[in-house]
Design a protein around this motif. Structure first.
Motif, short mmCIF file in Angstrom:
data_model
loop_
_atom_site.label_atom_id
_atom_site.label_comp_id
_atom_site.label_asym_id
_atom_site.label_seq_id
_atom_site.Cartn_x
_atom_site.Cartn_y
_atom_site.Cartn_z
N LYS A 1 50.78 47.99 66.44
CA LYS A 1 50.47 47.26 67.84
C LYS A 1 49.43 47.51 68.00
CE LYS A 1 52.88 51.96 69.39
NZ LYS A 1 53.24 52.91 70.37
N GLN A 2 48.60 46.98 66.76
CA GLN A 2 47.67 46.59 66.88
C GLN A 2 47.29 45.38 66.01
OE1 GLN A 2 45.04 49.09 63.58
NE2 GLN A 2 45.84 50.61 64.85
N MET A 3 48.11 44.85 65.52
CA MET A 3 48.57 43.25 65.42
C MET A 3 47.79 42.24 66.27
SD MET A 3 51.69 42.06 62.82
CE MET A 3 51.20 43.32 61.37
N GLN A 4 48.65 42.68 67.41
CA GLN A 4 48.33 41.05 68.39
C GLN A 4 47.58 41.43 69.43
OE1 GLN A 4 52.14 40.29 67.44
NE2 GLN A 4 51.70 39.01 68.90
N THR A 5 46.46 42.76 68.66
CA THR A 5 44.91 42.89 69.62
C THR A 5 44.25 41.78 68.46
OG1 THR A 5 45.07 44.30 70.59
CG2 THR A 5 43.27 43.69 69.98
N LEU A 6 44.44 41.92 67.42
CA LEU A 6 43.96 40.85 66.26
C LEU A 6 43.90 40.07 66.34
CD1 LEU A 6 44.02 43.85 63.47
CD2 LEU A 6 42.18 43.43 64.69
N VAL A 7 45.18 39.29 65.89
CA VAL A 7 46.35 38.30 66.40
C VAL A 7 45.06 36.88 67.63
CG1 VAL A 7 47.90 36.50 67.31
CG2 VAL A 7 48.30 38.27 65.79
N ASP A 8 45.15 38.00 68.96
CA ASP A 8 44.05 37.21 70.33
C ASP A 8 42.44 37.50 69.52
OD1 ASP A 8 45.56 37.40 71.42
OD2 ASP A 8 45.52 39.31 73.02
N ARG A 9 42.13 38.37 68.65
CA ARG A 9 40.71 38.27 68.54
C ARG A 9 40.68 37.27 67.62
NH1 ARG A 9 35.39 38.56 69.38
NH2 ARG A 9 34.35 38.92 67.72
N LEU A 10 41.67 36.30 66.23
CA LEU A 10 41.08 35.43 65.53
C LEU A 10 41.32 34.00 66.49
CD1 LEU A 10 40.98 35.16 62.69
CD2 LEU A 10 43.48 34.66 62.94
N ASN A 11 42.12 34.47 67.36
CA ASN A 11 42.43 33.07 68.52
C ASN A 11 41.21 33.02 69.23
OD1 ASN A 11 44.75 32.35 67.31
ND2 ASN A 11 46.06 33.27 68.83
N LEU A 12 40.48 33.61 69.62
CA LEU A 12 39.31 33.91 69.60
C LEU A 12 38.32 33.17 69.57
CD1 LEU A 12 38.24 33.61 72.04
CD2 LEU A 12 36.85 36.57 72.07
N VAL A 13 37.93 33.47 68.26
CA VAL A 13 36.85 33.08 67.45
C VAL A 13 36.98 31.79 67.56
CG1 VAL A 13 36.11 33.87 64.90
CG2 VAL A 13 35.96 35.58 66.67
N SER A 14 38.29 31.28 66.95
CA SER A 14 38.59 30.52 66.24
C SER A 14 38.24 29.15 66.97
CB SER A 14 40.20 29.98 65.56
OG SER A 14 40.40 30.90 65.24
N ARG A 15 38.56 29.89 68.59
CA ARG A 15 38.46 29.03 68.96
C ARG A 15 36.97 28.77 70.02
NH1 ARG A 15 41.05 26.82 74.26
NH2 ARG A 15 39.96 26.73 76.21
N GLU A 16 36.05 30.06 69.39
CA GLU A 16 34.57 29.56 70.29
C GLU A 16 34.20 28.52 69.14
OE1 GLU A 16 34.02 33.76 72.37
OE2 GLU A 16 33.21 33.91 70.03
N ILE A 17 34.33 28.40 68.11
CA ILE A 17 34.32 27.81 66.64
C ILE A 17 34.41 26.31 67.21
CG2 ILE A 17 33.93 28.12 64.58
CD1 ILE A 17 34.53 30.91 63.96
N LEU A 18 35.53 26.15 66.72
CA LEU A 18 36.05 25.15 67.03
C LEU A 18 35.47 24.14 68.27
CD1 LEU A 18 39.75 25.13 65.95
CD2 LEU A 18 38.28 24.45 64.34
N THR A 19 35.75 24.59 69.47
CA THR A 19 34.34 23.89 70.28
C THR A 19 33.12 23.67 70.51
OG1 THR A 19 34.60 25.94 71.90
CG2 THR A 19 37.36 25.24 72.41
#
Length: 735
Positions: free
Chosen positions: A334-352
């Motif tokens: 149940k925690q895993m999908q939230t952590l995937v969201d967090r990773l995508n958010l950080v990646s998006r912020e860094i790349l943009t």
């Protein structure tokens, strides 16, 4: 989980077809161990002989067997066998299948007695008390002796009495072990006829052929199941992506901000992939496992091996293991999908934001931030993967322990003669099928929680209603009169979740043929005000009207057809320059696109490119400069020929020369249109017919440049900060 089954329910016909095919596959799969048992027990050990009733028999042997039968059984045997041919052979009638049960009962005991007599004769000839395998010579000798005995009066009755007494004294286990010797007599008889090898090969080829046919059918069914399951899951993925995307496209900015762009991307891609993958597994494994497991249990229960208790011990151990591991692993999934969201958010912020990161030398900090999000996800995945990996050794231990118990107790049963080798092989196979069905269910049980979380996240997006939608009873814009009049009537607006209004009591009218400019300090609400016209947000109080009709009463498509919107940050789409200029609709011609590019001062850099208007635009317009991107965005709005132009600080990236030339050309093009401009630079709004000065969400000044320079101190402050004293004096002289 209910949501996943709901998606499968949309394809109920295909699911029923899959279940029907899986029943066929399970039937084939469960039939193969029986065929293996037959090949070992009958084809190899019994020489391919299935019945104690021989298909062909020599007359001398049949006469000896009849002597050992009752008068009724002897008459039955005589009825179904033909007369002796030239070689003394008698053939069983092809219609004897109808009486096969009675014939087998009649022949079993005489076969055993005759074989034992032949074996005893062989032992006497060898001069030993040990059991010796008889030959055709021993069978012929015993048959001759029995033929001689038949001549004595009362011989049949005496033999029947002795047989009945001997058989009644045997216990059940010994009787079962002796029954297999009935087949040995038939094999000995076939050997005497010289057809034993042919009978065995015929049986092996026939049984092996049926086994191969079942295997091929099972393969074909498995391929069909895989094909249908893949199509169903792909359709579910397609429908979910379509549904989620169409829902998100209808969202206002409030819903987008609620979920975040990164989360919406994850839900549209990763979450739907999880659901799609599990749907395949559900159709191919979850539906198959109970069919196979129940079928295996029924096959085992229908046998007389006495080893059924081993199955129940193995199943109980599996259930305990699965329940324990699920309780450990479920919270982490149940925690895993939230952590995937967090990773995508950080990646998006860094790349943009890679340019500012480099400019401020924050690479190390961002690496650590990414590493933390990545490590958190890795730790959770490691835990769940280790849980799944830990399951395999225990499963293997249970499977091997079960096999060991079967071999141990099966060996004892074979020693007692109550089980044959083929039966034990079949029992082991059925046991492994049952265990494997539980293993499949346990593996799916590990995947289902994560898919269930993903399905909930997808459903949350689909069921979240858009706060901005078309009215139930839409109105149409008036066909007569002045077109393009935008009016704000005591408008107030507050962002969702905010405690204060971003705009307060805004009232003004923008007319066709005039330019209305909005200016003010950063964060005063200029862009927010502009966003209320296309209904990116809806007003909290008051109303925004176009030609007297509240924008909330207009269908969004009709409203947007009236508008040419240029956002503060120029947005281009992957394709070509031409496709971006024609983005406003199919009615835009090449001539319209070229004219718009000329007005937006974009012709020079477009024609400088080798491919001109067919030049490629990369994703997000990353292969053009900020000024070029902004000019193309302006040209895109102009090419649409709207009634109302909305420019949200769209000239900020342009140099002064281009800015002046663009506004002059735009003035000629928009003589009959309403133009509303949000600007930071005084030079952009100097010649506007109406200038609104905003401060903290309120209008504190309204009028022309000259009027505001006399009456509005805030506007005067902005003007003095941007214009030199000489420019201010020139403007006064010009007035």
């Amino acid at each position: 989980m209910i949501k996943i089954f709901k998606q499968l329910g949309r394809h109920w016909a295909a699911c029923l077809a899959v279940v029907a095919l899986l029943v066929v596959q399970a039937y084939c799969d469960l039939s193969l161990p029986d065929y293996t048992s037959k090949i070992v027990d009958v084809g190899i050990q019994q020489g391919g002989i299935e019945s104690p009733v021989p298909g062909t028999v020599r007359d001398t042997t049949l006469q000896a067997l009849k002597l050992l039968m009752s008068e009724e059984d002897a008459a039955l045997a005589e009825q179904w066998y033909s007369a002796p041919d030239a070689d003394g052979l008698r053939t069983l009638s092809s219609d004897a299948d109808t009486a096969m049960t009675e014939l087998e009962s009649a022949f079993t005991t005489p076969d055993i007695v005759l074989y034992m007599a032949a074996a005893e004769n062989a032992s006497e000839q060898a001069g030993t008390t040990d059991t010796v395998t008889p030959t055709t010579y021993d069978l012929d000798a015993v048959a001759t002796q029995f033929s001689a005995m038949a001549q004595a009066p009362g011989a049949r009755e005496m033999l029947q009495t002795q047989l009945a007494s001997a058989i009644s004294s045997l216990d059940e286990s010994v009787a079962d072990s002796l029954s297999s010797q009935a087949m040995l007599l038939v094999a000995l008889e076939y050997d005497a006829q010289g057809i034993a090898h042919d009978v065995q090969m015929r049986y092996l080829l026939h049984t092996g052929g049926e086994m191969l046919a079942l295997t091929l059918l099972m393969v074909a069914v498995a391929i069909a199941v895989g094909f249908i399951a893949s199509r169903v899951s792909a359709s579910i993925g397609r429908d979910l992506r379509r549904e989620v995307f169409s829902t998100v496209v209808g969202y206002s900015n409030a819903e987008i901000e609620k979920f975040s762009t990164a989360s919406l991307i994850t839900r549209t891609t990763n979450d739907i992939q999880q659901v799609q993958f599990v749907c395949v597994i559900l159709l191919r494994m979850v539906a198959y496992a109970p069919i196979l497991g129940i079928g295996g249990i029924l096959h085992v229960a229908s046998g007389n091996t006495g080893l059924e208790w081993i199955i129940f011990v193995a199943v109980a151990a599996l259930l305990v293991l699965i329940i324990f591991l699920m309780n450990v692993a479920l919270p982490k999934f149940k925690q895993m999908q939230t952590l995937v969201d967090r990773l995508n958010l950080v990646s998006r912020e860094i790349l943009t934001g890679i340019m500012p990161i480099r400019a401020f030398s924050r690479e190390r900090f961002e690496e650590e931030r990414f590493d933390k999000a990545n490590t958190d996800l890795m730790k959770t995945q490691l835990f769940t993967n280790r849980t799944m990996v830990a399951m395999m050794p225990f499963m293997t231990l249970i499977m091997n322990g079960t096999s060991l118990l079967i071999v141990w107790f099966g060996g004892k049963a074979m020693d007692l003669g109550t089980m044959q080798v083929g039966e034990m092989i079949a029992f082991i196979t059925y046991t492994m099928q049952i265990v494997m069905s539980f293993l499949m269910l346990s593996m799916v049980a590990v995947m289902l929680p994560r898919a269930g979380v993903a399905a909930d996240r997808i459903d949350e997006v689909i069921k979240t209603p858009a706060t901005i939608h078309d009215p139930a009873a839409p109105k149409a814009l008036p066909q007569n009169g002045t077109k393009g009049v935008v009016a704000f009537n005591d408008v107030s607006f507050r962002y969702p979740g905010s405690d204060e209004d971003a705009l307060e009591h805004i009232s003004f009218t923008a007319k066709p043929g005039e330019t209305t400019a909005i200016i003010g300090s950063t964060g005063c609400g200029k862009s927010t005000l502009l966003n209320l016209i296309p209904r990116f947000y809806d007003v909290s109080e008051g109303s925004v009207t176009i030609d007297g009709v509240d924008v909330r009463d207009l269908p969004q498509a009709q409203l947007h057809d009236q508008l040419g919107y240029v956002p503060q940050k120029g947005v281009l789409f992957s394709g070509t320059i031409a496709s971006n200029l024609k983005f406003g609709g199919d009615h835009i011609t090449d001539a319209d696109a070229r004219e718009a590019a000329e007005i937006a001062q974009a012709t020079e850099f477009i024609t400088a490119k080798p491919e001109g208007y067919e030049s490629t635009i990369a994703q997000g317009g990353s292969n053009v400069s900020g000024g070029q991107k902004q000019r193309l965005s302006i040209a895109r709005a102009i090419a649409k020929h709207p009634q109302i132009y909305l420019f949200d600080d769209s000239f900020s990236a342009l140099d002064y020369k281009t800015d002046v030339a663009l506004r002059r050309a735009l003035k000629e093009k928009t003589d009959n249109a309403t133009v509303i401009i949000v600007a930071q630079r005084i030079s952009t709004v100097l010649h506007a017919n109406q200038i609104l000065v905003l401060d903290e969400g309120r209008i504190i000044g309204k009028g022309t440049h000259a009027q505001l320079m006399e009456s509005c101190p805030e506007y005067q402050e902005i003007a003095r900060s941007q214009l030199s004293q000489k420019e201010l004096n020139l403007q006064k002289e010009g007035e």
